[in-house]
Every structure is written in structure tokens, then in C-alpha cells.
Design a protein around this motif. Structure first.
Motif, PDB file in Angstrom:
ATOM      1  N   MET A   8       0.827  -1.196   0.000  1.00 25.15           N
ATOM      2  CA  MET A   8       0.000   0.000   0.000  1.00 25.15           C
ATOM      3  C   MET A   8       0.875   1.266   0.000  1.00 25.15           C
ATOM      4  SD  MET A   8      -3.130   0.730   2.656  1.00 25.15           S
ATOM      5  CE  MET A   8      -3.408  -1.016   2.806  1.00 25.15           C
ATOM      6  N   SER A   9       0.614   2.171  -0.940  1.00 21.27           N
ATOM      7  CA  SER A   9       1.323   3.451  -1.006  1.00 21.27           C
ATOM      8  C   SER A   9       0.513   4.517  -0.271  1.00 21.27           C
ATOM      9  CB  SER A   9       1.519   3.863  -2.465  1.00 21.27           C
ATOM     10  OG  SER A   9       0.268   4.210  -3.039  1.00 21.27           O
ATOM     11  N   ASN A  10       1.120   5.689  -0.078  1.00 23.74           N
ATOM     12  CA  ASN A  10       0.393   6.801   0.543  1.00 23.74           C
ATOM     13  C   ASN A  10      -0.803   7.207  -0.304  1.00 23.74           C
ATOM     14  OD1 ASN A  10       2.072   6.952   2.763  1.00 23.74           O
ATOM     15  ND2 ASN A  10       3.434   8.446   1.834  1.00 23.74           N
ATOM     16  N   SER A  11      -0.653   7.115  -1.611  1.00 22.74           N
ATOM     17  CA  SER A  11      -1.761   7.422  -2.518  1.00 22.74           C
ATOM     18  C   SER A  11      -2.908   6.427  -2.332  1.00 22.74           C
ATOM     19  CB  SER A  11      -1.253   7.396  -3.960  1.00 22.74           C
ATOM     20  OG  SER A  11      -2.308   7.570  -4.865  1.00 22.74           O
ATOM     21  N   ASP A  12      -2.566   5.154  -2.151  1.00 21.84           N
ATOM     22  CA  ASP A  12      -3.590   4.139  -1.896  1.00 21.84           C
ATOM     23  C   ASP A  12      -4.337   4.436  -0.598  1.00 21.84           C
ATOM     24  OD1 ASP A  12      -2.959   2.532  -4.163  1.00 21.84           O
ATOM     25  OD2 ASP A  12      -1.319   1.586  -3.055  1.00 21.84           O
ATOM     26  N   ILE A  13      -3.592   4.812   0.429  1.00 23.64           N
ATOM     27  CA  ILE A  13      -4.207   5.120   1.723  1.00 23.64           C
ATOM     28  C   ILE A  13      -5.184   6.286   1.566  1.00 23.64           C
ATOM     29  CG2 ILE A  13      -3.769   5.967   4.069  1.00 23.64           C
ATOM     30  CD1 ILE A  13      -1.063   4.415   3.903  1.00 23.64           C
ATOM     31  N   SER A  14      -4.753   7.328   0.861  1.00 28.85           N
ATOM     32  CA  SER A  14      -5.626   8.487   0.631  1.00 28.85           C
ATOM     33  C   SER A  14      -6.884   8.094  -0.130  1.00 28.85           C
ATOM     34  CB  SER A  14      -4.877   9.568  -0.149  1.00 28.85           C
ATOM     35  OG  SER A  14      -3.831  10.089   0.627  1.00 28.85           O
ATOM     36  N   SER A  15      -6.740   7.218  -1.089  1.00 30.19           N
ATOM     37  CA  SER A  15      -7.880   6.764  -1.884  1.00 30.19           C
ATOM     38  C   SER A  15      -8.876   5.988  -1.026  1.00 30.19           C
ATOM     39  CB  SER A  15      -7.382   5.900  -3.043  1.00 30.19           C
ATOM     40  OG  SER A  15      -8.454   5.461  -3.830  1.00 30.19           O
ATOM     41  N   LEU A  48      -5.264  -3.210   5.605  1.00 29.07           N
ATOM     42  CA  LEU A  48      -6.131  -2.038   5.719  1.00 29.07           C
ATOM     43  C   LEU A  48      -6.273  -1.613   7.184  1.00 29.07           C
ATOM     44  CD1 LEU A  48      -8.837  -3.233   3.191  1.00 29.07           C
ATOM     45  CD2 LEU A  48      -7.410  -1.185   2.888  1.00 29.07           C
ATOM     46  N   HIS A  49      -6.517  -2.581   8.040  1.00 28.48           N
ATOM     47  CA  HIS A  49      -6.738  -2.334   9.462  1.00 28.48           C
ATOM     48  C   HIS A  49      -5.478  -1.791  10.140  1.00 28.48           C
ATOM     49  CE1 HIS A  49      -7.476  -3.391  13.724  1.00 28.48           C
ATOM     50  NE2 HIS A  49      -8.740  -3.173  13.413  1.00 28.48           N
ATOM     51  N   ALA A  50      -4.305  -2.156   9.637  1.00 26.41           N
ATOM     52  CA  ALA A  50      -3.036  -1.748  10.243  1.00 26.41           C
ATOM     53  C   ALA A  50      -2.720  -0.270  10.026  1.00 26.41           C
ATOM     54  CB  ALA A  50      -1.893  -2.598   9.693  1.00 26.41           C
ATOM     55  N   LYS A  51      -3.344   0.351   9.038  1.00 25.60           N
ATOM     56  CA  LYS A  51      -3.110   1.774   8.760  1.00 25.60           C
ATOM     57  C   LYS A  51      -4.055   2.607   9.618  1.00 25.60           C
ATOM     58  CE  LYS A  51      -0.161   0.722   5.585  1.00 25.60           C
ATOM     59  NZ  LYS A  51       1.262   0.849   5.854  1.00 25.60           N
ATOM     60  N   SER A  52      -3.501   3.400  10.525  1.00 22.82           N
ATOM     61  CA  SER A  52      -4.336   4.129  11.494  1.00 22.82           C
ATOM     62  C   SER A  52      -5.328   5.077  10.826  1.00 22.82           C
ATOM     63  CB  SER A  52      -3.461   4.877  12.502  1.00 22.82           C
ATOM     64  OG  SER A  52      -2.622   5.804  11.843  1.00 22.82           O
TER      65      SER A  52
END
Length: 67
Positions: A8-15, A48-52
Motif C-alpha cells: 500500500m502506497s500513501n496514494s492508496d491510503i488516501s484513496s 487495511l486495518h493496520a493503517k491508522s
């Protein structure tokens, strides 16, 4: 050994967070599960769950759809 999920990239997280914000606003329906997010974005529930940021947006969307 091949993985079915990608990193997962920062862009993916933002999306993902953007979509969760739309879910919280009721724009994407009321049914929200980790399985739906896995299918929609191609990341495991654990990733997904690991990203705050994602976890916080998910909780907010779930609470919004519950009442």
C-alpha cells in the motif's frame, strides 16, 4: 510464493480514506465491511486495518451508517 495482495502506497491510503469518507456521508450505501474494502482496493483486511488513518475512517463510516 506469490501474494494476492500488493503493498500500500500513501496514494492508496488516501484513496481508501476518501472512499470511507464518502461511505460515512452515505454516498456509497450503508453496507460496509472489511471484505468489501478488500475486494474494492485489493488489500488484505489486516493491511487495511493496520493503517491508522484507514482504521479511523472505517470506524467513523461504520458509526455513521449505524445510526
Amino acid at each position: 510464493m506469490s501474494s494476492r495482495f500488493r503493498r500500500m502506497s500513501n496514494s492508496d491510503i488516501s484513496s481508501v480514506v476518501g472512499d470511507l469518507d464518502r461511505w460515512a456521508a452515505g454516498q456509497l450505501g450503508s453496507k460496509l465491511t472489511w471484505a468489501l474494502l478488500e475486494e474494492r482496493f485489493g488489500f488484505s483486511r489486516q493491511s487495511l486495518h493496520a493503517k491508522s488513518d484507514i482504521k479511523a475512517a472505517y470506524d467513523l463510516a461504520k458509526n455513521a451508517s449505524a445510526g
